[in-house]
Design a protein around this motif. Sequence first.
Motif, mmCIF file in Angstrom:
data_model
loop_
_atom_site.group_PDB
_atom_site.id
_atom_site.type_symbol
_atom_site.label_atom_id
_atom_site.label_comp_id
_atom_site.label_asym_id
_atom_site.label_seq_id
_atom_site.Cartn_x
_atom_site.Cartn_y
_atom_site.Cartn_z
ATOM 1 N N ASP A 17 50.494 29.703 25.689
ATOM 2 C CA ASP A 17 51.657 30.615 25.696
ATOM 3 C C ASP A 17 51.236 32.060 25.939
ATOM 4 O O ASP A 17 51.886 32.787 26.692
ATOM 5 C CB ASP A 17 52.392 30.557 24.343
ATOM 6 C CG ASP A 17 53.068 29.215 24.122
ATOM 7 O OD1 ASP A 17 53.240 28.480 25.099
ATOM 8 O OD2 ASP A 17 53.414 28.913 22.959
ATOM 9 N N LEU B 29 48.098 23.231 37.327
ATOM 10 C CA LEU B 29 48.487 23.977 38.520
ATOM 11 C C LEU B 29 49.790 24.757 38.374
ATOM 12 O O LEU B 29 50.727 24.303 37.725
ATOM 13 C CB LEU B 29 48.636 23.019 39.704
ATOM 14 C CG LEU B 29 47.359 22.330 40.205
ATOM 15 C CD1 LEU B 29 47.702 21.486 41.435
ATOM 16 C CD2 LEU B 29 46.289 23.348 40.550
ATOM 17 N N ILE B 30 49.816 25.932 39.000
ATOM 18 C CA ILE B 30 51.057 26.689 39.167
ATOM 19 C C ILE B 30 51.471 26.598 40.635
ATOM 20 O O ILE B 30 52.640 26.479 40.963
ATOM 21 C CB ILE B 30 50.862 28.152 38.714
ATOM 22 C CG1 ILE B 30 50.773 28.178 37.183
ATOM 23 C CG2 ILE B 30 52.013 29.037 39.208
ATOM 24 C CD1 ILE B 30 50.529 29.534 36.584
ATOM 25 N N TRP C 84 49.511 17.941 40.635
ATOM 26 C CA TRP C 84 50.782 18.694 40.694
ATOM 27 C C TRP C 84 51.884 17.987 39.888
ATOM 28 O O TRP C 84 52.766 18.613 39.326
ATOM 29 C CB TRP C 84 51.188 18.847 42.159
ATOM 30 C CG TRP C 84 52.522 19.493 42.373
ATOM 31 C CD1 TRP C 84 53.675 18.869 42.791
ATOM 32 C CD2 TRP C 84 52.870 20.881 42.192
ATOM 33 N NE1 TRP C 84 54.697 19.783 42.884
ATOM 34 C CE2 TRP C 84 54.243 21.015 42.521
ATOM 35 C CE3 TRP C 84 52.160 22.012 41.787
ATOM 36 C CZ2 TRP C 84 54.912 22.235 42.456
ATOM 37 C CZ3 TRP C 84 52.827 23.230 41.720
ATOM 38 C CH2 TRP C 84 54.184 23.336 42.048
ATOM 39 N N VAL C 85 51.829 16.658 39.847
ATOM 40 C CA VAL C 85 52.891 15.896 39.162
ATOM 41 C C VAL C 85 52.814 16.001 37.636
ATOM 42 O O VAL C 85 53.761 15.636 36.941
ATOM 43 C CB VAL C 85 52.879 14.389 39.546
ATOM 44 C CG1 VAL C 85 53.049 14.216 41.045
ATOM 45 C CG2 VAL C 85 51.607 13.686 39.076
ATOM 46 N N ASN C 86 51.714 16.522 37.127
ATOM 47 C CA ASN C 86 51.528 16.533 35.670
ATOM 48 C C ASN C 86 52.572 17.348 34.904
ATOM 49 O O ASN C 86 52.978 18.417 35.338
ATOM 50 C CB ASN C 86 50.142 17.114 35.329
ATOM 51 C CG ASN C 86 49.016 16.121 35.591
ATOM 52 O OD1 ASN C 86 49.277 14.944 35.851
ATOM 53 N ND2 ASN C 86 47.793 16.592 35.534
ATOM 54 N N PRO D 252 53.365 19.751 31.597
ATOM 55 C CA PRO D 252 54.798 20.060 31.510
ATOM 56 C C PRO D 252 55.316 20.815 32.727
ATOM 57 O O PRO D 252 54.597 21.574 33.352
ATOM 58 C CB PRO D 252 54.856 20.977 30.281
ATOM 59 C CG PRO D 252 53.547 21.710 30.306
ATOM 60 C CD PRO D 252 52.535 20.737 30.872
ATOM 61 N N TRP D 253 56.600 20.587 33.053
ATOM 62 C CA TRP D 253 57.302 21.385 34.054
ATOM 63 C C TRP D 253 57.871 22.617 33.337
ATOM 64 O O TRP D 253 57.963 22.612 32.106
ATOM 65 C CB TRP D 253 58.363 20.515 34.745
ATOM 66 C CG TRP D 253 57.652 19.601 35.707
ATOM 67 C CD1 TRP D 253 56.999 18.445 35.376
ATOM 68 C CD2 TRP D 253 57.416 19.816 37.089
ATOM 69 N NE1 TRP D 253 56.381 17.917 36.486
ATOM 70 C CE2 TRP D 253 56.630 18.736 37.557
ATOM 71 C CE3 TRP D 253 57.798 20.801 37.995
ATOM 72 C CZ2 TRP D 253 56.205 18.635 38.887
ATOM 73 C CZ3 TRP D 253 57.389 20.691 39.317
ATOM 74 C CH2 TRP D 253 56.601 19.618 39.762
ATOM 75 N N PRO D 254 58.201 23.655 34.107
ATOM 76 C CA PRO D 254 58.527 24.945 33.473
ATOM 77 C C PRO D 254 59.614 24.862 32.387
ATOM 78 O O PRO D 254 59.546 25.579 31.397
ATOM 79 C CB PRO D 254 58.999 25.816 34.642
ATOM 80 C CG PRO D 254 58.305 25.248 35.835
ATOM 81 C CD PRO D 254 58.203 23.778 35.581
ATOM 82 N N TRP D 255 60.606 24.010 32.582
ATOM 83 C CA TRP D 255 61.707 23.925 31.604
ATOM 84 C C TRP D 255 61.279 23.178 30.335
ATOM 85 O O TRP D 255 61.995 23.222 29.338
ATOM 86 C CB TRP D 255 62.938 23.253 32.232
ATOM 87 C CG TRP D 255 62.671 21.907 32.856
ATOM 88 C CD1 TRP D 255 62.799 20.690 32.244
ATOM 89 C CD2 TRP D 255 62.252 21.651 34.208
ATOM 90 N NE1 TRP D 255 62.479 19.688 33.128
ATOM 91 C CE2 TRP D 255 62.146 20.248 34.341
ATOM 92 C CE3 TRP D 255 61.968 22.458 35.309
ATOM 93 C CZ2 TRP D 255 61.751 19.643 35.537
ATOM 94 C CZ3 TRP D 255 61.574 21.849 36.495
ATOM 95 C CH2 TRP D 255 61.473 20.466 36.609
ATOM 96 N N GLU D 256 60.122 22.547 30.389
ATOM 97 C CA GLU D 256 59.680 21.741 29.232
ATOM 98 C C GLU D 256 58.719 22.489 28.310
ATOM 99 O O GLU D 256 58.279 21.935 27.314
ATOM 100 C CB GLU D 256 58.979 20.472 29.732
ATOM 101 C CG GLU D 256 59.877 19.588 30.545
ATOM 102 C CD GLU D 256 59.130 18.494 31.278
ATOM 103 O OE1 GLU D 256 59.741 17.438 31.514
ATOM 104 O OE2 GLU D 256 57.951 18.682 31.619
ATOM 105 N N ASP D 257 58.373 23.725 28.674
ATOM 106 C CA ASP D 257 57.358 24.465 27.911
ATOM 107 C C ASP D 257 57.669 24.585 26.424
ATOM 108 O O ASP D 257 58.792 24.797 26.055
ATOM 109 C CB ASP D 257 57.198 25.870 28.504
ATOM 110 C CG ASP D 257 55.969 25.887 29.403
ATOM 111 O OD1 ASP D 257 55.070 25.087 29.159
ATOM 112 O OD2 ASP D 257 55.949 26.689 30.351
#
Lengths: 203, 80
Positions: B5, B58-59, B71-73, B75-80
């Motif tokens: 974070d 990755l970003i 890339w598929v890993n 967390p995605w941004p909304w899951e942080d």
Amino acid sequence: MFVYEKRLQYPIKIKQTNPKLAKIIISQYGGPDGELGASLRYLSQRFSMPVPELKATLTDIGVEELGHLEMIGTIVYQLTKNLTEDQIKEAGFDSYFVDHTAGIYPQAASGTPYSAASMQVKGDPIADLHEDLAAEQKARVTYDNILRFCDDPDVIDPIRFLREREVVHYQRFGENLRILTDKLDSKNFYAFNPSFDKKCFKK
Amino acid sequence: MTGRDILLKKLSSYAFASHELKLFLDTHPNDKETIKKLKEYEEKAKELMKEFEEKYGLIKRKSDDTSFWSWVNDPWPWED
């Protein structure tokens, strides 16, 4: 061309489920003054802009608004995570839930789906920039109204960030209008369409 | 806040400052001081992004993942 970055423009981490708040904040996803409309408005208006600075500003703000759309989607997603049936009923979230469960759908708080009728592309930079200035103020008011219902600092923080962006964009669009009128014959600023009637530019 | 974070916040700050300067430059394209400042912030953001990607994933998409398309890993941004 657009390149996606796997991060939010401003980090969001909401711990407390709150479907009542989600029902209000969804308006900035697909409502009349929301981020989807903002992005579509600027990215569409830019094609008929006659001055380089204006094309640049509309492109860069239009792209930033897509990032804001993602932030609002994230807020609504996190506010409706792990919902119980009781929470849905208590919060009055049932009217959204019946059609979308906990999915993120572009609609206004009233339930009206997103409509391009809430925006315009006039093909006249003076008319379009005035709409853009008004749009930023309307979005700022919506965020102020959302803040009246927020008591969770995890939500207040990113909403305040988004509110501040409306103020900055207003400033940039104001500069755009000045850059444009500086190039026009001052006798007839508002009587011609600078994208169509080329004669209104200074000789 | 976790280490992830904190680093993400730092990276977001520099990336945001860069973005803000770019918008300013759109209406002040002759401002050389701001162009210099932008270069400084962008370099800092680039460094932080490299550090973040090495530690947490990755970003931006990269083609140097030969064994697994990470890339598929999550967390995605909304899951942080």
